[in-house]
Enzyme design. Sequence first.
Site, short mmCIF file in Angstrom:
data_model
loop_
_atom_site.label_atom_id
_atom_site.label_comp_id
_atom_site.label_asym_id
_atom_site.label_seq_id
_atom_site.Cartn_x
_atom_site.Cartn_y
_atom_site.Cartn_z
N GLY A 1 32.84 94.27 -12.50
CA GLY A 1 32.40 93.62 -11.27
C GLY A 1 32.69 94.49 -10.07
N ALA A 2 32.68 93.84 -8.91
CA ALA A 2 32.84 94.57 -7.66
C ALA A 2 34.23 95.21 -7.57
CB ALA A 2 32.61 93.64 -6.48
N ASP B 1 33.74 81.83 -5.71
CA ASP B 1 32.59 82.43 -6.38
C ASP B 1 32.20 81.65 -7.63
OD1 ASP B 1 30.56 84.16 -6.89
OD2 ASP B 1 31.81 85.87 -7.44
N GLY C 1 36.45 95.90 -10.23
CA GLY C 1 36.99 96.66 -11.34
C GLY C 1 36.35 96.29 -12.66
#
Lengths: 331, 246
Positions: free
Chosen positions: A36-37, A145, A39
């Site tokens: 993901g953003a 999220d 790691g």
Amino acid sequence: MMNTSKNQEVNVPIGSIISGKWNQKQYLILRELGSGATGTVYLAKYDQSKVAVKVSRDTLSITSEVNVLKHLSKVQGKTLGPSFIEMDDWVTSSGTVPFYVMEYVQGESLFVFMRQRKDEWFGILLLQLLGDLAELHNAGWVFGDLKPDNLLISGPPPKIRWLDVGGTTMVGRAVKEYTEFFDRGFWGMGSRRAEPSYDLFAVGMIIMNYAYPKRFDKKEGGWTQLKKLIDRNRILGKYRPILYKVFHGQYQNAIDMRQDLLELYSGKSAAKTTNTPTGKPAAQAYQQSQSGRAGRTQQKKIKKRRHFMETVLIFIFLFVFYVVYLMGQTL
Amino acid sequence: MNKGTLRQILLITDGCSNHGEDPVAIAALAREKGIAINVIGILSQNEAYGEHGLKEVEDIAMSGGGVSQIVYATQLAQTVKMVTQKAMTQTIHGMINKELTQILGDEQQMEDLPPEKRGQVMEVVDEIGETVNLEVLILVDISASMDDKLPTVQESLIDLSISLNSRTGNNQFSIYAFPGKKQSIEKLQDWTPQLDTLAKTFKKISTGGITPTGPALKEALGLFSDKRSKRKLLGDYDEYVEESGS
């Protein structure tokens, strides 16, 4: 000290061993689970048991995430997120790489699970989700999220679990990590302040996503667009009153929304629709399986008819040829 | 620790500067003044990463102690927000590291602490990031090639405002475009706490091929100190009036 953002990804080859500098534990990397953003998450083996290891170059965000995980494991009773095991630094030739270890939650993502199940399962999972959200909110946190990819169905018995808690935010703060489709700020329908209604909006969008599996783009945005999409869709019919409420921020907490859903799935709909005592979703499911069976027999019939037509055609052809042959003979 | 105000310039551009001072040098100057410079380089749809001369984007941000990112216009909203927040965290982290070095000595920084302690320090960083006041001056390249990207830029700025205003801390935004008609930059939006509706949309200005990024940045730096000193003056004046009134 201050570096510009570089690619945060750290590529750990399968079969490598990550060893911690502080706690001296070693993890054998088995395969990548996702990135993901912030790691990449790997499946790893430690002492015969499977764990998930998240590796990132971004010390700050990974530390923030660990803080959240630790807080969540302090929430009493249920396990909300994956439980936290430890955080450490891995010293490599190209620098120190921070990582943390958490429980490996096994299961299918929400919509993959739903692909082979009947409709009523979706409702049950929503009820589970709202129950868990209520506990999280009571503990002073908001998921942030919330989206189908972050929800995993483990079991049996099927139980909804949270996968990525990177967006989890203290109530009252600003939600930093979100996915546009599920974010009320994106739709122009509220702030990104972490409050229960922020998560509930995302639950509403999960229902929308269920009815529109390919999702939809933002056009005019706001309630005008969402209302059109709700009214137009058949699956969303029964959810309409709940969606109207949730998109207007009228649920103060997850329990209220859960209550409305519970009523929808149990009492009311049964009275309205069929004569089966189990209620609407079950009745629908029954009908579906019935029509499935009917479909198969019909297919067989069609096949038979096709055979018949073929024979007739062949005879006609033969007859025509014979006539032509006879005419040829007489001429 | 004095929380004060974080100041940033967010530069949105799609190309290389070709006029006036070296923007990388101006960025270094900004850093000396305590203003972080973030740069977003926008790619056209058919452009591949690295094809364009967008290396300058990285150089400016590196020199200006900020964050840079090169994206396609479609990802702009997420990027604007991410870059701004990351730069805030980075600046706060820098401040905290300085304090840590003072307290612990030996060039000790957050990364050198055991994970447990690091988590505690990070909570402080997050807490400050939530409550600190923020001033962002947005500097948008409106040279001819940016024309079709401007509506997206505008949308993503409104989105940024939604994100930042969900924080506890106060925000001030202002928007400038460059190159301007007469000066190197032109004001589109004066300092305001919210970018709900942009009063002025980006005007279509058909300019030649010049992109004076350096001069634009230099002038933007002045807008921070100007504002500050004006505010101070106003503040002093107010106090004076109150005193004489009582």
